[in-house]
Scaffold this motif. Structure first.
Motif, PDB file in Angstrom:
ATOM      1  N   TRP A   1       0.830  -1.288   0.010  1.00 55.20           N
ATOM      2  CA  TRP A   1      -0.071   0.036  -0.036  1.00 55.20           C
ATOM      3  C   TRP A   1       0.788   1.237   0.097  1.00 55.20           C
ATOM      4  CZ3 TRP A   1      -4.613  -1.303  -1.372  1.00 55.20           C
ATOM      5  CH2 TRP A   1      -5.186  -2.248  -0.961  1.00 55.20           C
TER       6      TRP A   1
ATOM      7  N   HIS B   1      -1.977  -6.815  -0.281  1.00 59.71           N
ATOM      8  CA  HIS B   1      -3.097  -7.293  -0.167  1.00 59.71           C
ATOM      9  C   HIS B   1      -3.387  -8.214  -1.588  1.00 59.71           C
ATOM     10  CE1 HIS B   1      -7.170  -8.549   1.230  1.00 59.71           C
ATOM     11  NE2 HIS B   1      -7.796  -7.685   0.308  1.00 59.71           N
TER      12      HIS B   1
ATOM     13  N   TRP C   1     -13.634  -3.105   1.258  1.00 57.48           N
ATOM     14  CA  TRP C   1     -12.869  -2.407   2.340  1.00 57.48           C
ATOM     15  C   TRP C   1     -11.559  -1.468   1.771  1.00 57.48           C
ATOM     16  CZ3 TRP C   1      -7.885  -2.728   3.656  1.00 57.48           C
ATOM     17  CH2 TRP C   1      -7.208  -3.852   3.388  1.00 57.48           C
ATOM     18  N   PHE C   2     -10.893  -1.937   0.942  1.00 56.59           N
ATOM     19  CA  PHE C   2      -9.760  -1.293   0.500  1.00 56.59           C
ATOM     20  C   PHE C   2     -10.134  -0.330  -0.736  1.00 56.59           C
ATOM     21  CE2 PHE C   2     -10.192  -5.100  -1.789  1.00 56.59           C
ATOM     22  CZ  PHE C   2     -10.048  -4.837  -3.047  1.00 56.59           C
TER      23      PHE C   2
ATOM     24  N   HIS D   1      -6.626   4.259   0.159  1.00 55.47           N
ATOM     25  CA  HIS D   1      -5.744   3.470   0.029  1.00 55.47           C
ATOM     26  C   HIS D   1      -5.328   3.762  -1.607  1.00 55.47           C
ATOM     27  CE1 HIS D   1      -7.593   0.984   3.076  1.00 55.47           C
ATOM     28  NE2 HIS D   1      -6.338   0.329   3.007  1.00 55.47           N
TER      29      HIS D   1
ATOM     30  N   THR E   1      -0.416   3.795  -4.831  1.00 57.88           N
ATOM     31  CA  THR E   1      -0.617   2.344  -4.640  1.00 57.88           C
ATOM     32  C   THR E   1      -0.549   1.636  -5.816  1.00 57.88           C
ATOM     33  OG1 THR E   1      -2.000   2.544  -2.662  1.00 57.88           O
ATOM     34  CG2 THR E   1      -2.007   0.470  -3.772  1.00 57.88           C
TER      35      THR E   1
END
Length: 246
Positions: A148, A157, A191-192, A197, A204
């Motif tokens: 990230w 992730h 969620w990301f 993010h 990222t």
């Protein structure tokens, strides 16, 4: 490989493509997408096993019970968003319902290990979901960020992208053990997927794994950073644009 898992994966992929009764969507996958995201027997550098045969045997029945007729039907049923009474890839093969457990890669992240232990972190459940979808003729690929904001201390992730047909194209979702209540239509319910993010300007990086090596892009693996053997697709621009709006 030619006499083992590779040939099995190819033959089973072709079987799914020709089975217009149970997996009718598979016949509509374009050749280039089929060859790159259905045929391949592996995703990253996970252990090579004959998982596809095991997955297909369990999942074809679940698809029939859910009366799946489209790509979206198949994705939902396999990932556990269909009729719960019929099961999913997370309940059909393991003694217990497969659940998310952090920091397991690379010890537990090939499908056979996930089934045996009953858990995996994001990479393991993503690989298993991709293999499960491919086993029933749905194009799918592992996607993720190695860091990230391009800083390893922020963590990494992985999730998946599945192909929903010519009109809808690729959509992303997490394996259900790693993300509950997500949908294919709404990127913002991951969620990301947000400005935290993916800020503007974005820092990222995101890549999808693929089989074709012609792009020259490498899929970076956070657990094996010096390994440049996995070809990839740079998806950074897509996620930057999509998730910065959430």
């Amino acid at each position: 490989l030619n006499m083992g898992v590779a040939s099995v994966a190819v033959n089973m992929s072709l079987d799914a493509r020709m089975n217009t009764t149970v997996t009718p969507w598979a016949q509509f996958v374009p050749k280039d997408i089929f060859n790159n995201f259905v045929l391949p027997y592996a995703n990253l550098n996970e252990g090579r096993t004959n998982a596809r045969a095991l997955l297909a045997e369990a999942l074809l029945t679940i698809l029939q019970q859910n009366k799946a007729t489209t790509f979206d039907d198949a994705i939902s049923a396999v990932n556990g968003y269909g009729d719960a009474s019929f099961g999913s890839v997370w309940t059909a093969l393991s003694k217990q319902k497969i659940y998310f457990k952090s920091s397991q890669t690379p010890l537990i992240y090939d499908p056979m290990s996930v089934i045996a232990f009953g858990y995996a972190s994001c990479t393991g459940v993503s690989v298993m979901l991709v293999d499960a979808l491919r086993a029933v003729g749905v194009p799918a690929r592992v996607v993720g960020t190695p860091a990230w904001h391009n800083k390893t201390e922020n963590g990494n992730h992985n999730w998946i992208e599945a192909w929903r047909g010519a009109e809808k194209g690729w959509a992303f979702i997490e394996a259900k053990p790693a993300g509950q209540g997500e949908t294919l239509d709404n990127p913002c319910n991951k969620w990301f997927c947000n400005k935290d993010h993916f800020p503007v300007p974005n820092d990222t990086p995101v890549f999808a794994a693929q089989f074709d090596r012609s792009s020259g892009v490498v899929y970076p693996m956070a657990w094996d950073p010096d390994n440049e053997a996995i070809p990839g697709v740079d998806r950074t621009a897509y996620y930057a644009e999509t998730c910065s709006k959430c």
